[in-house]
Design a protein around this motif. Structure first.
Motif, mmCIF file in Angstrom:
data_model
loop_
_atom_site.group_PDB
_atom_site.id
_atom_site.type_symbol
_atom_site.label_atom_id
_atom_site.label_comp_id
_atom_site.label_asym_id
_atom_site.label_seq_id
_atom_site.Cartn_x
_atom_site.Cartn_y
_atom_site.Cartn_z
ATOM 1 N N PHE A 1 -0.163 1.308 2.774
ATOM 2 C CA PHE A 1 1.294 1.141 2.760
ATOM 3 C C PHE A 1 1.859 1.322 4.165
ATOM 4 O O PHE A 1 2.733 0.562 4.598
ATOM 5 N N GLU A 2 1.375 2.325 4.878
ATOM 6 C CA GLU A 2 1.884 2.585 6.226
ATOM 7 C C GLU A 2 1.590 1.402 7.144
ATOM 8 O O GLU A 2 2.436 1.014 7.955
ATOM 9 N N ALA A 3 0.413 0.803 7.005
ATOM 10 C CA ALA A 3 0.076 -0.361 7.822
ATOM 11 C C ALA A 3 0.983 -1.540 7.477
ATOM 12 O O ALA A 3 1.493 -2.239 8.367
ATOM 13 N N ALA A 4 1.208 -1.757 6.175
ATOM 14 C CA ALA A 4 2.078 -2.862 5.754
ATOM 15 C C ALA A 4 3.516 -2.621 6.190
ATOM 16 O O ALA A 4 4.221 -3.564 6.569
ATOM 17 N N LEU A 5 3.958 -1.387 6.155
ATOM 18 C CA LEU A 5 5.312 -1.052 6.583
ATOM 19 C C LEU A 5 5.491 -1.350 8.067
ATOM 20 O O LEU A 5 6.518 -1.897 8.483
ATOM 21 N N GLY A 6 4.470 -1.002 8.856
ATOM 22 C CA GLY A 6 4.548 -1.296 10.289
ATOM 23 C C GLY A 6 4.674 -2.782 10.548
ATOM 24 O O GLY A 6 5.453 -3.214 11.411
ATOM 25 N N GLN A 7 3.933 -3.575 9.821
ATOM 26 C CA GLN A 7 4.022 -5.033 9.977
ATOM 27 C C GLN A 7 5.398 -5.546 9.554
ATOM 28 O O GLN A 7 5.991 -6.399 10.215
ATOM 29 N N ALA A 8 5.907 -5.019 8.425
ATOM 30 C CA ALA A 8 7.213 -5.466 7.934
ATOM 31 C C ALA A 8 8.327 -5.108 8.904
ATOM 32 O O ALA A 8 9.244 -5.905 9.148
ATOM 33 N N GLN A 9 8.252 -3.909 9.488
ATOM 34 C CA GLN A 9 9.301 -3.477 10.415
ATOM 35 C C GLN A 9 9.274 -4.282 11.710
ATOM 36 O O GLN A 9 10.299 -4.402 12.387
ATOM 37 N N GLY B 1 8.549 -7.451 11.755
ATOM 38 C CA GLY B 1 8.798 -8.844 11.409
ATOM 39 C C GLY B 1 7.570 -9.627 11.030
ATOM 40 O O GLY B 1 7.640 -10.842 10.827
ATOM 41 N N GLY B 2 6.426 -8.956 10.875
ATOM 42 C CA GLY B 2 5.196 -9.678 10.579
ATOM 43 C C GLY B 2 4.766 -9.625 9.130
ATOM 44 O O GLY B 2 3.688 -10.077 8.782
ATOM 45 N N GLY B 3 5.605 -9.036 8.257
ATOM 46 C CA GLY B 3 5.250 -8.939 6.851
ATOM 47 C C GLY B 3 6.483 -9.123 5.990
ATOM 48 O O GLY B 3 7.603 -9.240 6.489
ATOM 49 N N ASP B 4 6.279 -9.120 4.684
ATOM 50 C CA ASP B 4 7.374 -9.321 3.734
ATOM 51 C C ASP B 4 7.907 -7.955 3.319
ATOM 52 O O ASP B 4 7.365 -7.310 2.410
#
Length: 350
Positions: free
Chosen positions: A287-295, A297-300
């Motif tokens: 989750f932390e990795a996905a959150l970093g990507q989302a913040q 602009g690289g994730g949904d």
């Protein structure tokens, strides 16, 4: 009580501070920087300001008037002029035996961990003093002092997003936490109790060991409650196929609040005494990795919130804080002193 400046005595009034019935009053304090600080109060406090300025007191940016006492002759002349102007303008002058609040606040700020700014808050009118009350997070010594005593000046201590209010009452320092601005976070729990202490050393110890930890717990509990409320609202309001761009203002605001809260929830789980189960730890890492990507602009970010946010919140709820009393304080309507700077510019629209 009499204090001599260059051989010229100056008589003082009562030690209890300005009377609420006085039309115009000046309270003088000796400061740690060889100056006299003057606070004005009363319904006709403008005349008190005029008397100070006629005597050579210079207004500072914080609204307090200051007079240098380095030159005894000039000090004596200025005090003579103040006495004459006060008599002509029907202004009462009191020389307080208490230390200058600005000096107390600076001394206290230097004893606290981290960086703190000090901002004196003149309270020339009783109405402005009363307007502070809705911003005090929890009842206690600070609310009692503001309700029962006429206080000509307070001081804000601002450390990041944390704001404390300091007043003097009954020869003690009284300090309490102010409600965070609704632009920062809505508060859903009782805040930390205010404290009173006979010295800045004792006050600093009570703030560091009791008030600030309680404040941080209350803010965190409010974050968790808001994150849970927002997600439940989104899940109840929108079907999965209805969440399409451009998002509604309310949905976008809820997402932005989640992105603000999520790092704090993750940090709370990382600090937990008991280690997470292996599958929970793996989820948190992912989750932390996905959150970093989302913040970045690289994730949904929206998909992460709506599909994985519930598990993060439930994990966090399973690691309790000591703050358990749930209340919903009324949002203040009068703000005489600006609240702390918001950590996010997103307005709360629900």
């Amino acid at each position: 009580m009499r204090i001599a400046y260059g051989g010229a005595p100056w008589s003082t009034g009562a030690d209890e501070g300005p009377s609420p019935d006085t039309a115009a009053e000046i309270t003088l304090h000796r400061t740690a920087h060889s100056t006299l600080a003057g606070h004005v109060s009363g319904a006709s406090h403008q005349w008190a300001t005029t008397a100070l300025e006629l005597a050579g007191f210079a207004p500072a940016e914080d609204g307090i008037h200051q007079l240098s006492t380095d030159d005894p002759d000039q000090t004596r002349q200025a005090l003579h002029q103040l006495r004459q102007s006060a008599r002509d303008l029907d202004v009462t002058v009191t020389l307080s035996p208490q230390p200058y609040l600005g000096d107390i606040a600076v001394d206290l700020a230097q004893r606290l961990p981290g960086h703190w700014e000090v901002d004196p808050v003149p309270l020339p009118e009783a109405e402005r003093q009363r307007d502070l009350l809705p911003w005090v997070w929890s009842p206690g010594p600070l609310t009692a002092a503001l309700e029962r005593h006429r206080i000509p000046c307070a001081a804000r201590l601002i450390g990041g997003d944390t704001e404390l209010l300091l007043v003097q009452s009954d020869n003690e320092c009284v300090i309490g936490a102010m409600l965070p601005s609704p632009g920062v976070i809505e508060t859903f729990v009782a805040g930390p109790s205010s404290i009173s202490a006979a010295s800045t050393d004792m006050a600093a110890s009570l703030i560091q060991n009791r008030l600030l930890p309680q404040y941080q717990e209350a803010v965190f509990s409010s974050r968790l409650t808001e994150a849970d409320d927002d997600l439940r609202w989104a899940q109840e309001t929108y079907e999965p196929g209805d969440v399409v761009e451009p998002y509604s203002r309310e949905l976008a605001a809820g997402l932005n609040r989640f992105l603000d809260h999520a790092p704090e929830l993750i940090a709370h789980l990382r600090r937990a005494k008991d280690p997470l189960a292996a599958h929970d730890a793996a989820f948190l890492d992912d989750f932390e990795a996905a959150l970093g990507q989302a913040q970045s602009g690289g994730g949904d970010a929206m998909a992460l919130w709506l599909t994985e946010g519930e598990e993060l919140i439930e994990l966090t709820q399973a690691v309790p804080t000591r703050q358990t009393t749930v209340t919903r304080p009324a949002t203040p309507t009068a703000v005489p002193v600006p609240p702390p700077a918001a950590v996010t510019s997103t307005a709360r629209s629900r």
